[in-house]
Write a protein that holds these residues in place. Structure first.
Motif, short mmCIF file in Angstrom:
data_model
loop_
_atom_site.label_atom_id
_atom_site.label_comp_id
_atom_site.label_asym_id
_atom_site.label_seq_id
_atom_site.Cartn_x
_atom_site.Cartn_y
_atom_site.Cartn_z
N SER A 132 53.88 -93.59 45.41
CA SER A 132 52.60 -93.12 44.86
C SER A 132 52.30 -93.78 43.52
N LEU A 133 53.31 -93.87 42.67
CA LEU A 133 53.11 -94.49 41.36
C LEU A 133 52.81 -95.98 41.48
N MET A 134 53.47 -96.66 42.40
CA MET A 134 53.19 -98.08 42.59
C MET A 134 51.76 -98.29 43.10
N ILE A 135 51.32 -97.47 44.02
CA ILE A 135 49.94 -97.58 44.52
C ILE A 135 48.95 -97.32 43.40
N ALA A 136 49.16 -96.24 42.65
CA ALA A 136 48.26 -95.92 41.54
C ALA A 136 48.29 -97.02 40.48
N SER A 137 49.47 -97.54 40.18
CA SER A 137 49.59 -98.61 39.18
C SER A 137 48.86 -99.86 39.65
N LEU A 138 49.02 -100.19 40.90
CA LEU A 138 48.35 -101.37 41.45
C LEU A 138 46.84 -101.21 41.42
N VAL A 139 46.34 -100.07 41.83
CA VAL A 139 44.89 -99.84 41.82
C VAL A 139 44.36 -99.87 40.39
N ASN A 140 45.04 -99.17 39.46
CA ASN A 140 44.64 -99.20 38.05
C ASN A 140 44.67 -100.63 37.51
N GLY A 141 45.72 -101.37 37.83
CA GLY A 141 45.85 -102.74 37.37
C GLY A 141 44.77 -103.65 37.91
N VAL A 142 44.44 -103.50 39.19
CA VAL A 142 43.39 -104.33 39.79
C VAL A 142 42.03 -104.01 39.16
N ILE A 143 41.75 -102.74 38.96
CA ILE A 143 40.48 -102.37 38.32
C ILE A 143 40.43 -102.96 36.91
N GLY A 144 41.52 -102.83 36.17
CA GLY A 144 41.58 -103.40 34.83
C GLY A 144 41.41 -104.91 34.85
N ALA A 145 42.08 -105.57 35.79
CA ALA A 145 42.00 -107.03 35.89
C ALA A 145 40.60 -107.50 36.25
N LEU A 146 39.88 -106.71 37.03
CA LEU A 146 38.53 -107.08 37.41
C LEU A 146 37.53 -106.82 36.28
N LEU A 147 37.72 -105.72 35.55
CA LEU A 147 36.74 -105.34 34.53
C LEU A 147 36.95 -106.02 33.18
N LEU A 148 38.19 -106.24 32.79
CA LEU A 148 38.44 -106.79 31.46
C LEU A 148 37.74 -108.13 31.20
N PRO A 149 37.86 -109.12 32.07
CA PRO A 149 37.17 -110.39 31.79
C PRO A 149 35.65 -110.25 31.72
N ARG A 150 35.11 -109.28 32.42
CA ARG A 150 33.66 -109.07 32.40
C ARG A 150 33.22 -108.30 31.16
N LEU A 151 34.08 -107.43 30.65
CA LEU A 151 33.73 -106.64 29.46
C LEU A 151 34.00 -107.36 28.15
N LEU A 152 34.93 -108.33 28.15
CA LEU A 152 35.26 -109.05 26.92
C LEU A 152 34.04 -109.68 26.26
N PRO A 153 33.21 -110.44 26.98
CA PRO A 153 32.04 -111.03 26.32
C PRO A 153 31.05 -109.99 25.82
N VAL A 154 30.88 -108.91 26.57
CA VAL A 154 29.97 -107.84 26.16
C VAL A 154 30.48 -107.19 24.88
N TYR A 155 31.76 -106.88 24.86
CA TYR A 155 32.36 -106.25 23.69
C TYR A 155 32.28 -107.16 22.47
N GLU A 156 32.58 -108.44 22.66
CA GLU A 156 32.51 -109.38 21.54
C GLU A 156 31.09 -109.53 21.01
N ARG A 157 30.12 -109.48 21.90
CA ARG A 157 28.73 -109.59 21.47
C ARG A 157 28.30 -108.34 20.70
N LEU A 158 28.75 -107.18 21.14
CA LEU A 158 28.34 -105.93 20.49
C LEU A 158 29.12 -105.63 19.22
N ILE A 159 30.42 -105.86 19.24
CA ILE A 159 31.29 -105.44 18.15
C ILE A 159 31.81 -106.61 17.30
N GLY A 160 32.16 -107.67 17.93
CA GLY A 160 32.79 -108.78 17.22
C GLY A 160 34.00 -109.23 17.99
#
Length: 162
Positions: A130-158
């Protein structure tokens, strides 16, 4: 810490609460999708804010699940904080894939290891899948969202914090 960063920290903690409501079937009801907001916080805000979101996210998820392990959730929250801090530290140094791999392995295999001494091997073996499945799903969501949010965050905050 600036008010903007505190607002982002609160936002990621709130997202962690929402993720904590999305449970993964497990012997203990605190296994959920509450870690990906902490991954985002660690990647955008830095290692320490990511650690805070990881710890609070787990505690809130456990609280919504009825705190089945009682005070042992404090140990899990400390483990989550350490894992998120390490993830944020590695991610800030450009080791993006490695940081996600470390997160999945530490959260899925290593973090339940202290419970071998406390509750025995059957509990550990029952939790790992269960923990491996949850970790994998959390990791995949993070891996998909982080590169897309980095430019937005840098533009808004620095610049992104280390």
């Amino acid at each position: 810490m600036k008010a903007r960063h505190i607002s982002w920290l609160a936002l990621f903690t709130a997202l962690s609460v929402v993720g904590g409501m999305l449970k993964v079937p497990a012997p203990v009801s605190s296994v959920a999708l509450d870690s990906f907001p902490a991954l985002l916080a660690a990647g955008l805000l830095g290692a320490v804010p990511g650690a805070l979101v990881g710890a609070f996210g787990h505690l809130i998820s456990a609280l919504m699940g009825g705190m089945p392990l009682g005070p042992l959730h404090a140990l899990i929250a400390a483990e989550m904080a350490a894992i998120m801090w390490l993830f944020g530290w590695l991610y800030a140094r450009g080791k993006r894939f490695f940081s996600l791999t470390v997160f999945v392995l530490l959260n899925g295999l290593v973090s339940p290891a202290p419970f071998i001494l406390l509750m025995g091997w059957p509990f550990y073996v029952g939790m790992v899948l269960s923990l491996m499945i949850a970790s994998l799903v959390n990791g995949v969501i993070g891996a998909l969202l982080l590169p897309r949010l980095l430019p937005v965050y840098e533009r808004l905050i620095g610049r992104v914090r280390a």
